[in-house]
Design a protein around this motif. Structure first.
Motif, PDB file in Angstrom:
ATOM      1  N   THR A 165       0.834  -1.207   0.000  1.00  0.00           N
ATOM      2  CA  THR A 165       0.000   0.000   0.000  1.00  0.00           C
ATOM      3  C   THR A 165       0.868   1.258   0.000  1.00  0.00           C
ATOM      4  O   THR A 165       0.631   2.199  -0.764  1.00  0.00           O
ATOM      5  CB  THR A 165      -0.931   0.013   1.222  1.00  0.00           C
ATOM      6  N   LEU A 166       1.888   1.255   0.851  1.00  0.00           N
ATOM      7  CA  LEU A 166       2.776   2.416   0.929  1.00  0.00           C
ATOM      8  C   LEU A 166       3.527   2.607  -0.384  1.00  0.00           C
ATOM      9  O   LEU A 166       3.658   3.736  -0.872  1.00  0.00           O
ATOM     10  CB  LEU A 166       3.767   2.246   2.076  1.00  0.00           C
ATOM     11  N   ALA A 167       4.023   1.516  -0.952  1.00  0.00           N
ATOM     12  CA  ALA A 167       4.758   1.616  -2.222  1.00  0.00           C
ATOM     13  C   ALA A 167       3.878   2.203  -3.314  1.00  0.00           C
ATOM     14  O   ALA A 167       4.334   3.014  -4.128  1.00  0.00           O
ATOM     15  CB  ALA A 167       5.274   0.241  -2.621  1.00  0.00           C
ATOM     16  N   ASP A 168       2.605   1.834  -3.322  1.00  0.00           N
ATOM     17  CA  ASP A 168       1.697   2.354  -4.340  1.00  0.00           C
ATOM     18  C   ASP A 168       1.414   3.833  -4.125  1.00  0.00           C
ATOM     19  O   ASP A 168       1.384   4.619  -5.082  1.00  0.00           O
ATOM     20  CB  ASP A 168       0.388   1.554  -4.315  1.00  0.00           C
ATOM     21  N   LEU A 169       1.235   4.229  -2.876  1.00  0.00           N
ATOM     22  CA  LEU A 169       0.928   5.628  -2.571  1.00  0.00           C
ATOM     23  C   LEU A 169       2.110   6.550  -2.837  1.00  0.00           C
ATOM     24  O   LEU A 169       1.921   7.744  -3.095  1.00  0.00           O
ATOM     25  CB  LEU A 169       0.494   5.757  -1.110  1.00  0.00           C
ATOM     26  N   VAL A 187       7.452   2.159  13.744  1.00  0.00           N
ATOM     27  CA  VAL A 187       8.366   2.170  12.611  1.00  0.00           C
ATOM     28  C   VAL A 187       8.224   3.539  11.948  1.00  0.00           C
ATOM     29  O   VAL A 187       7.107   4.029  11.756  1.00  0.00           O
ATOM     30  CB  VAL A 187       8.028   1.065  11.594  1.00  0.00           C
ATOM     31  N   PHE A 188       9.359   4.150  11.631  1.00  0.00           N
ATOM     32  CA  PHE A 188       9.308   5.454  10.962  1.00  0.00           C
ATOM     33  C   PHE A 188       9.402   5.285   9.465  1.00  0.00           C
ATOM     34  O   PHE A 188      10.278   4.587   8.940  1.00  0.00           O
ATOM     35  CB  PHE A 188      10.445   6.349  11.448  1.00  0.00           C
ATOM     36  N   VAL A 232       7.319  10.194   9.654  1.00  0.00           N
ATOM     37  CA  VAL A 232       6.005   9.786  10.141  1.00  0.00           C
ATOM     38  C   VAL A 232       6.136   8.480  10.917  1.00  0.00           C
ATOM     39  O   VAL A 232       6.619   7.479  10.379  1.00  0.00           O
ATOM     40  CB  VAL A 232       5.002   9.609   8.981  1.00  0.00           C
ATOM     41  N   ALA A 233       5.710   8.480  12.172  1.00  0.00           N
ATOM     42  CA  ALA A 233       5.766   7.282  13.006  1.00  0.00           C
ATOM     43  C   ALA A 233       4.520   6.435  12.786  1.00  0.00           C
ATOM     44  O   ALA A 233       3.396   6.928  12.887  1.00  0.00           O
ATOM     45  CB  ALA A 233       5.873   7.670  14.480  1.00  0.00           C
ATOM     46  N   ALA A 257       0.745   8.106   6.289  1.00  0.00           N
ATOM     47  CA  ALA A 257       2.177   8.233   6.019  1.00  0.00           C
ATOM     48  C   ALA A 257       2.433   8.356   4.524  1.00  0.00           C
ATOM     49  O   ALA A 257       3.237   9.189   4.084  1.00  0.00           O
ATOM     50  CB  ALA A 257       2.929   7.032   6.592  1.00  0.00           C
ATOM     51  N   GLY A 258       1.744   7.530   3.735  1.00  0.00           N
ATOM     52  CA  GLY A 258       1.934   7.555   2.293  1.00  0.00           C
ATOM     53  C   GLY A 258       1.570   8.896   1.688  1.00  0.00           C
ATOM     54  O   GLY A 258       2.306   9.437   0.843  1.00  0.00           O
TER      55      GLY A 258
END
Length: 240
Positions: free
Chosen positions: A11-15, A41-42, A46-47, A67-68
């Motif tokens: 999800t993060l990689a896509d965002l 995890v930072f 963003v934590a 975070a994304g």
């Protein structure tokens, strides 16, 4: 909704696929002890809190998306730079204790990697453990050359050894540039690392405080694993 680390990574990689920062979403895949320090995890500055559910670590989908979106909005201007303060051995000389050495400090981390790579480049003994610097590091062949690196170390060797290493889930050596007189980083990125450093330290300090009596212990000393994650309990409160 709690999601698996694998889904959080994807999800993060896509965002952040168009983000100007060299992010490594794989940092969301936890390894042993990752949440011991303060339970987060930072990703950049963003934590993201980790939650233990049925014996497995997970993340809140809302935290990952927050975070994304925050990181995707970061603009990196490569013409607006600031000095990275590397390489510099002073970051190994001003520590006062083991706790001080392990506090978040991105400049110290980069300096350690650079000098460790320089040691390897000379085919010396094995690289010492983090923070365990001996007299070899004061040798003349660790002096900074005209190329801006210690000894005979080349940028290619540095990237080969530590280019994939991350600070706050980012790969700093992808943005580190030699101006001809100094090593620089984009100001927006360096400022973000400064914020990560401050926020990581604040969380680590909070994690030293016993949740029962509010006493403060040394780093990690009172961190106790439970079914839902780590908590901080002094010996007396743990006994109760």
């Amino acid at each position: 909704m709690l999601i698996s680390p694998q889904l959080a990574r994807d999800t993060l990689a896509d965002l952040t696929k168009d983000c100007g920062l060299p992010l490594d979403a794989g940092e969301l895949i936890p390894s042993r002890g990752d949440f011991l320090d303060h339970g987060h995890v930072f990703i950049g500055d963003v934590a993201v809190r980790g939650y233990k559910n049925k014996g497995r670590w997970k993340y809140d989908d809302r935290d990952i998306r927050r975070a994304g979106k925050a990181l995707a909005a970061v603009t990196v201007d490569h013409s607006d730079v600031m000095e990275a303060q590397v390489p510099s051995r002073r970051y190994f000389e001003d520590r006062e204790s083991y706790d001080d050495w392990n506090r978040a400090d991105w400049r110290r981390i980069l300096n350690y990697w650079i000098y460790a790579a320089a040691r390897r480049s000379r085919h010396r003994d094995l690289v010492p453990a983090y923070g365990d610097f001996d007299s070899d590091f004061c040798s003349s062949w660790y002096e900074i050359g005209t190329h801006g690196l210690p000894g005979q170390l080349t940028l290619e060797e540095l990237i080969s050894s530590y280019g994939a290493c991350t600070v706050a889930a980012t790969r700093p050596f992808e943005l580190l540039t030699w101006s001809g007189t100094r090593w620089v980083l984009p100001r927006a990125y360096a400022d973000m690392l400064d914020r990560w450093q401050e926020r990581d330290r604040a969380l680590a300090e909070q994690a030293r405080i016993c949740t029962g009596c509010q006493q403060q212990g040394s780093r990690w000393a009172w961190r106790t694993p439970t079914a839902s994650g780590y908590v901080t309990l002094c010996p007396a409160c743990s006994g109760e």
